[in-house]
Design an enzyme around this catalytic site. Structure first.
Site, PDB file in Angstrom:
ATOM      1  N   SER A   1      -3.489 -10.774  -2.476  1.00  0.00           N
ATOM      2  CA  SER A   1      -2.595 -11.559  -3.329  1.00  0.00           C
ATOM      3  C   SER A   1      -2.487 -10.980  -4.744  1.00  0.00           C
ATOM      4  O   SER A   1      -3.368 -10.259  -5.207  1.00  0.00           O
ATOM      5  CB  SER A   1      -3.091 -12.997  -3.445  1.00  0.00           C
TER       6      SER A   1
HETATM    7  N1  SAH Z   1      -7.766 -13.396   0.415  1.00  0.00           N
HETATM    8  C1  SAH Z   1      -7.326 -12.067   0.794  1.00  0.00           C
HETATM    9  C2  SAH Z   1      -5.847 -11.983   1.073  1.00  0.00           C
HETATM   10  C3  SAH Z   1      -5.566 -12.525   2.348  1.00  0.00           C
HETATM   11  S1  SAH Z   1      -4.069 -12.218   3.190  1.00  0.00           S
HETATM   12  C4  SAH Z   1      -7.695 -11.032  -0.230  1.00  0.00           C
HETATM   13  O1  SAH Z   1      -8.202 -11.381  -1.304  1.00  0.00           O
HETATM   14  O2  SAH Z   1      -7.509  -9.853   0.059  1.00  0.00           O
HETATM   15  C5  SAH Z   1      -4.339 -13.469   4.395  1.00  0.00           C
HETATM   16  C6  SAH Z   1      -5.395 -13.153   5.402  1.00  0.00           C
HETATM   17  O3  SAH Z   1      -5.540 -14.298   6.230  1.00  0.00           O
HETATM   18  C7  SAH Z   1      -5.026 -12.002   6.327  1.00  0.00           C
HETATM   19  O4  SAH Z   1      -6.037 -11.050   6.309  1.00  0.00           O
HETATM   20  C8  SAH Z   1      -4.901 -12.674   7.697  1.00  0.00           C
HETATM   21  O5  SAH Z   1      -5.307 -11.855   8.764  1.00  0.00           O
HETATM   22  C9  SAH Z   1      -5.817 -13.873   7.533  1.00  0.00           C
HETATM   23  N2  SAH Z   1      -5.578 -14.997   8.446  1.00  0.00           N
HETATM   24  C10 SAH Z   1      -4.399 -15.468   8.917  1.00  0.00           C
HETATM   25  N3  SAH Z   1      -4.589 -16.530   9.717  1.00  0.00           N
HETATM   26  C11 SAH Z   1      -5.940 -16.741   9.753  1.00  0.00           C
HETATM   27  C12 SAH Z   1      -6.782 -17.687  10.422  1.00  0.00           C
HETATM   28  N4  SAH Z   1      -6.289 -18.626  11.222  1.00  0.00           N
HETATM   29  N5  SAH Z   1      -8.122 -17.610  10.235  1.00  0.00           N
HETATM   30  C13 SAH Z   1      -8.658 -16.650   9.433  1.00  0.00           C
HETATM   31  N6  SAH Z   1      -7.908 -15.724   8.796  1.00  0.00           N
HETATM   32  C14 SAH Z   1      -6.580 -15.763   8.938  1.00  0.00           C
END
Ligand code: SAH
Length: 229
Positions: free
Chosen positions: A80
């Site tokens: 993000s």
């Molecule tokens: N917080 C992260 C950015 C995340 S992008 C950072 O600081 O880099 C969102 C992430 O959520 C992705 O990696 C995606 O694979 C994950 N995601 C999506 N659905 C999910 C779920 N049901 N459980 C766990 N992770 C999930």
């Protein structure tokens, strides 16, 4: 002799280049992107100044690590925008004694920012390879208070519940009930809610007893919250 001096000097510059820790870039990021938009919590600002965001992006993205936007981290996912990370950190009112759950580990950056402030961070990632990479990265960077699990974060992490706060970094169509239930009394959750690939609303959920107060905070765009089959 002159050649030797030249080699020595360029070697010195090369070493400096290797050790570049982007302190100035982080300072500028905090000032112009984060404080300028109203984030004030001193613990959040200190964590944003400290965590080496360039270590959470691919080698070819390092020069953009402190720019004002999200960045690709592979597997169709993104880290993000720095401001959003800071905003979501501040809004949960993080305290040193907190245990926080994050859903959507991605690169591990948001977890690291939280890990600088609170006692313990549990973070869940649904994409196996991303979760493993993040876990290794966080260990290499010395974060001992962050635990990564590969799973569907919809179900939360029951063994470690209830949590003082929950940070969800993928956009869900609705607020997963297990996550609400795993909040402590007085706990706060921040989660983007809305349709995938559209503008979503960042929602703040505050739990008091069995009651939940939900407030829309701002429009955002996150990658979709996936479900395991
Ligand atoms: N917080 C992260 C950015 C995340 S992008 C950072 O600081 O880099 C969102 C992430 O959520 C992705 O990696 C995606 O694979 C994950 N995601 C999506 N659905 C999910 C779920 N049901 N459980 C766990 N992770 C999930």
């Amino acid at each position: 002799m002159r050649t030797a001096k030249l080699i020595f000097t360029s070697g010195l510059f090369f070493l400096l280049f290797l050790q570049q820790d982007y302190t100035r870039e982080r300072e500028a990021m905090v000032k112009t992107q984060i404080q300028a938009r109203g984030v004030k919590d001193s613990a959040t600002l200190a964590a944003m100044r400290k965590v080496q965001r360039h270590k959470f992006v691919a080698a070819n993205q390092v020069s953009s690590a402190y720019s004002d936007g999200p960045l690709p981290i592979g597997y169709g996912q993104t880290i993000s925008q720095p401001y959003i990370v800071a905003y979501m950190t501040e809004i949960i009112k993080p305290k040193p004694n907190y245990t926080v759950l994050e859903v959507g580990t991605g690169s591990g950056y948001q977890a690291a920012v939280l890990g600088e402030i609170v006692r313990k961070v549990y973070t869940i990632e649904i994409i196996d390879k991303l979760g493993k990479e993040a876990s290794t990265r966080l260990k290499d960077l010395g974060y001992k208070n962050i635990e990564v699990k590969i799973a569907d974060g919809y179900h939360g992490w029951k063994e470690h519940a209830p949590f003082d706060a929950i940070v969800v970094t993928a956009a869900a169509e609705y607020i997963p009930t297990p996550l609400k239930e795993q909040l402590k009394d007085g706990g706060r959750m921040i989660i983007p809610v809305g349709s995938p690939y559209m503008t979503q609303q960042l929602m703040l959920i505050e739990k008091t007893g069995n009651k939940y107060r939900t407030t829309s905070m701002m429009p955002v765009r996150f990658v979709p919250f996936k479900r395991s089959e």
